[in-house]
Design a protein around this motif. Structure first.
Motif, PDB file in Angstrom:
ATOM      1  N   ASP A 104       0.825  -1.196   0.000  1.00 31.85           N
ATOM      2  CA  ASP A 104       0.000   0.000   0.000  1.00 31.85           C
ATOM      3  C   ASP A 104       0.867   1.257   0.000  1.00 31.85           C
ATOM      4  OD1 ASP A 104      -3.103   0.756   0.642  1.00 31.85           O
ATOM      5  OD2 ASP A 104      -1.720   2.233   1.474  1.00 31.85           O
ATOM      6  N   SER A 105       1.913   1.250   0.789  1.00 30.85           N
ATOM      7  CA  SER A 105       2.806   2.400   0.875  1.00 30.85           C
ATOM      8  C   SER A 105       3.498   2.678  -0.463  1.00 30.85           C
ATOM      9  CB  SER A 105       3.857   2.162   1.962  1.00 30.85           C
ATOM     10  OG  SER A 105       4.723   3.260   2.064  1.00 30.85           O
ATOM     11  N   ILE A 106       3.971   1.648  -1.102  1.00 35.54           N
ATOM     12  CA  ILE A 106       4.626   1.814  -2.408  1.00 35.54           C
ATOM     13  C   ILE A 106       3.625   2.334  -3.435  1.00 35.54           C
ATOM     14  CG2 ILE A 106       5.708   0.562  -4.324  1.00 35.54           C
ATOM     15  CD1 ILE A 106       6.997  -1.263  -2.127  1.00 35.54           C
ATOM     16  N   GLY A 107       2.412   1.787  -3.425  1.00 36.75           N
ATOM     17  CA  GLY A 107       1.385   2.246  -4.349  1.00 36.75           C
ATOM     18  C   GLY A 107       1.017   3.699  -4.116  1.00 36.75           C
ATOM     19  N   ALA A 108       0.882   4.092  -2.853  1.00 40.53           N
ATOM     20  CA  ALA A 108       0.554   5.484  -2.537  1.00 40.53           C
ATOM     21  C   ALA A 108       1.696   6.420  -2.929  1.00 40.53           C
ATOM     22  CB  ALA A 108       0.228   5.616  -1.054  1.00 40.53           C
ATOM     23  N   ALA A 109       2.933   5.976  -2.739  1.00 40.67           N
ATOM     24  CA  ALA A 109       4.086   6.783  -3.140  1.00 40.67           C
ATOM     25  C   ALA A 109       4.101   6.958  -4.662  1.00 40.67           C
ATOM     26  CB  ALA A 109       5.381   6.139  -2.664  1.00 40.67           C
ATOM     27  N   LEU A 110       3.806   5.889  -5.382  1.00 42.39           N
ATOM     28  CA  LEU A 110       3.753   5.972  -6.840  1.00 42.39           C
ATOM     29  C   LEU A 110       2.657   6.936  -7.286  1.00 42.39           C
ATOM     30  CD1 LEU A 110       4.791   4.988  -9.577  1.00 42.39           C
ATOM     31  CD2 LEU A 110       3.178   3.087  -9.402  1.00 42.39           C
ATOM     32  N   THR A 111       1.494   6.849  -6.655  1.00 49.10           N
ATOM     33  CA  THR A 111       0.400   7.763  -6.968  1.00 49.10           C
ATOM     34  C   THR A 111       0.820   9.211  -6.729  1.00 49.10           C
ATOM     35  OG1 THR A 111      -1.380   6.187  -6.558  1.00 49.10           O
ATOM     36  CG2 THR A 111      -1.911   8.499  -6.207  1.00 49.10           C
ATOM     37  N   ALA A 112       1.387   9.483  -5.553  1.00 50.06           N
ATOM     38  CA  ALA A 112       1.812  10.841  -5.217  1.00 50.06           C
ATOM     39  C   ALA A 112       2.846  11.343  -6.218  1.00 50.06           C
ATOM     40  CB  ALA A 112       2.365  10.885  -3.796  1.00 50.06           C
ATOM     41  N   PHE A 113       3.802  10.489  -6.561  1.00 45.39           N
ATOM     42  CA  PHE A 113       4.837  10.872  -7.517  1.00 45.39           C
ATOM     43  C   PHE A 113       4.241  11.193  -8.889  1.00 45.39           C
ATOM     44  CE2 PHE A 113       7.754   9.798 -10.938  1.00 45.39           C
ATOM     45  CZ  PHE A 113       8.848  10.594 -10.631  1.00 45.39           C
ATOM     46  N   PHE A 153      -4.077  15.971 -19.415  1.00 49.16           N
ATOM     47  CA  PHE A 153      -4.945  15.165 -18.550  1.00 49.16           C
ATOM     48  C   PHE A 153      -6.251  15.873 -18.203  1.00 49.16           C
ATOM     49  CE2 PHE A 153      -0.725  13.447 -18.054  1.00 49.16           C
ATOM     50  CZ  PHE A 153      -0.959  12.087 -18.127  1.00 49.16           C
ATOM     51  N   GLY A 154      -6.219  17.203 -18.116  1.00 50.99           N
ATOM     52  CA  GLY A 154      -7.441  17.967 -17.962  1.00 50.99           C
ATOM     53  C   GLY A 154      -7.923  18.235 -16.554  1.00 50.99           C
ATOM     54  N   ILE A 155      -7.201  17.780 -15.555  1.00 50.98           N
ATOM     55  CA  ILE A 155      -7.567  18.082 -14.169  1.00 50.98           C
ATOM     56  C   ILE A 155      -6.690  19.259 -13.721  1.00 50.98           C
ATOM     57  CG2 ILE A 155      -7.565  17.207 -11.785  1.00 50.98           C
ATOM     58  CD1 ILE A 155      -9.705  15.855 -13.399  1.00 50.98           C
ATOM     59  N   PRO A 156      -7.289  20.263 -13.070  1.00 55.59           N
ATOM     60  CA  PRO A 156      -6.494  21.434 -12.657  1.00 55.59           C
ATOM     61  C   PRO A 156      -5.300  21.064 -11.775  1.00 55.59           C
ATOM     62  CG  PRO A 156      -8.838  21.862 -12.355  1.00 55.59           C
ATOM     63  CD  PRO A 156      -8.704  20.410 -12.721  1.00 55.59           C
ATOM     64  N   THR A 157      -4.266  21.845 -11.899  1.00 57.52           N
ATOM     65  CA  THR A 157      -3.033  21.612 -11.155  1.00 57.52           C
ATOM     66  C   THR A 157      -3.275  21.557  -9.659  1.00 57.52           C
ATOM     67  OG1 THR A 157      -1.758  22.680 -12.899  1.00 57.52           O
ATOM     68  CG2 THR A 157      -0.702  22.501 -10.753  1.00 57.52           C
ATOM     69  N   TRP A 158      -4.088  22.457  -9.130  1.00 56.76           N
ATOM     70  CA  TRP A 158      -4.306  22.491  -7.682  1.00 56.76           C
ATOM     71  C   TRP A 158      -4.971  21.200  -7.193  1.00 56.76           C
ATOM     72  CZ3 TRP A 158      -9.013  22.264  -5.236  1.00 56.76           C
ATOM     73  CH2 TRP A 158     -10.147  22.510  -6.018  1.00 56.76           C
ATOM     74  N   VAL A 159      -5.841  20.607  -8.015  1.00 56.17           N
ATOM     75  CA  VAL A 159      -6.483  19.340  -7.650  1.00 56.17           C
ATOM     76  C   VAL A 159      -5.439  18.222  -7.625  1.00 56.17           C
ATOM     77  CG1 VAL A 159      -8.207  17.617  -8.329  1.00 56.17           C
ATOM     78  CG2 VAL A 159      -8.733  20.056  -8.547  1.00 56.17           C
ATOM     79  N   LEU A 160      -4.561  18.230  -8.607  1.00 60.63           N
ATOM     80  CA  LEU A 160      -3.500  17.215  -8.657  1.00 60.63           C
ATOM     81  C   LEU A 160      -2.582  17.322  -7.439  1.00 60.63           C
ATOM     82  CD1 LEU A 160      -2.610  17.463 -12.447  1.00 60.63           C
ATOM     83  CD2 LEU A 160      -3.991  15.700 -11.313  1.00 60.63           C
ATOM     84  N   ILE A 161      -2.302  18.549  -7.007  1.00 62.94           N
ATOM     85  CA  ILE A 161      -1.457  18.755  -5.823  1.00 62.94           C
ATOM     86  C   ILE A 161      -2.137  18.179  -4.587  1.00 62.94           C
ATOM     87  CG2 ILE A 161      -0.490  20.505  -4.272  1.00 62.94           C
ATOM     88  CD1 ILE A 161       0.038  22.206  -6.831  1.00 62.94           C
ATOM     89  N   TYR A 162      -3.427  18.468  -4.407  1.00 64.40           N
ATOM     90  CA  TYR A 162      -4.140  17.942  -3.237  1.00 64.40           C
ATOM     91  C   TYR A 162      -4.241  16.417  -3.276  1.00 64.40           C
ATOM     92  CZ  TYR A 162      -5.354  22.523  -1.416  1.00 64.40           C
ATOM     93  OH  TYR A 162      -5.293  23.783  -0.873  1.00 64.40           O
ATOM     94  N   LEU A 163      -4.514  15.864  -4.436  1.00 67.24           N
ATOM     95  CA  LEU A 163      -4.580  14.396  -4.541  1.00 67.24           C
ATOM     96  C   LEU A 163      -3.219  13.776  -4.244  1.00 67.24           C
ATOM     97  CD1 LEU A 163      -6.854  13.903  -7.695  1.00 67.24           C
ATOM     98  CD2 LEU A 163      -7.468  13.476  -5.296  1.00 67.24           C
ATOM     99  N   SER A 164      -2.149  14.426  -4.696  1.00 60.95           N
ATOM    100  CA  SER A 164      -0.810  13.894  -4.416  1.00 60.95           C
ATOM    101  C   SER A 164      -0.480  13.993  -2.930  1.00 60.95           C
ATOM    102  CB  SER A 164       0.252  14.601  -5.259  1.00 60.95           C
ATOM    103  OG  SER A 164       0.417  15.944  -4.874  1.00 60.95           O
ATOM    104  N   LEU A 165      -0.960  15.040  -2.255  1.00 60.49           N
ATOM    105  CA  LEU A 165      -0.742  15.151  -0.812  1.00 60.49           C
ATOM    106  C   LEU A 165      -1.465  14.035  -0.052  1.00 60.49           C
ATOM    107  CD1 LEU A 165      -0.929  19.003  -0.223  1.00 60.49           C
ATOM    108  CD2 LEU A 165       1.067  17.514   0.027  1.00 60.49           C
ATOM    109  N   ILE A 166      -2.668  13.699  -0.508  1.00 62.29           N
ATOM    110  CA  ILE A 166      -3.388  12.575   0.101  1.00 62.29           C
ATOM    111  C   ILE A 166      -2.593  11.289  -0.095  1.00 62.29           C
ATOM    112  CG2 ILE A 166      -5.475  11.161  -0.026  1.00 62.29           C
ATOM    113  CD1 ILE A 166      -6.974  13.784  -0.817  1.00 62.29           C
ATOM    114  N   GLY A 167      -2.074  11.091  -1.301  1.00 67.81           N
ATOM    115  CA  GLY A 167      -1.246   9.916  -1.567  1.00 67.81           C
ATOM    116  C   GLY A 167      -0.020   9.874  -0.664  1.00 67.81           C
TER     117      GLY A 167
END
Length: 144
Positions: free
Chosen positions: A23-32, A45-59
């Motif tokens: 799970d940790s490796i998968g979450a790190a890959l997602t965040a990266f 990709f079409g998703i705003p940058t700020w949304v990608l930043i927040y999703l990566s922080l969750i990851g």
């Protein structure tokens, strides 16, 4: 296919710490990917940058949680597995909401990426819930 799934679940029931590592490796890959790849090519990709930043922080938060569980937990795995499984499930819902919210801007590549990510995370969630249930049943059998 069913035998393979049972084998995977049985493996992680015997070694639940390794499920946290996966799970940790998968979450790190997602965040990266979200922070360093999708953010740099946001227009593809079409998703705003700020949304990608927040999703990566969750990851990143999920990565640190699972890594901490992997390194520090020595037993009582079930509540911690349930927590990360629920978190991952909510992450999938949040991702779907983001996709729906930005459906007009979402590109085919973005849709494919996020649907593949959701499918992968849901597979991990399935295993986490099944392993947590099996560990809970084993604990009941051994104490009862």
């Amino acid at each position: 296919m069913e035998i393979a799934v049972k084998n995977i679940i049985n493996y992680f029931v015997k070694k639940p710490a390794r499920l946290f590592l996966v799970d940790s490796i998968g979450a790190a890959l997602t965040a990266f990917l979200l922070f360093f790849v999708l953010r740099q090519f946001q227009d593809h990709f079409g998703i705003p940058t700020w949304v990608l930043i927040y999703l990566s922080l969750i990851g990143l938060i999920f990565c640190l949680y699972s890594l901490t569980c992997f390194l520090l937990l020595k037993g009582n795995w079930t509540p911690f597995l349930m927590l990360i499984a629920l978190g991952n499930l909510l992450y999938c819902v949040l991702t779907l909401v983001c996709m729906y919210t930005y459906i007009e801007e979402l590109t085919k590549l973005g849709g494919i990426y996020f649907l593949l990510e959701i499918a992968t995370v849901l597979a991990i969630v399935f295993v986490e819930f099944r392993v947590a249930a099996a560990l809970k049943n084993d604990k009941k059998l051994s104490s009862g």
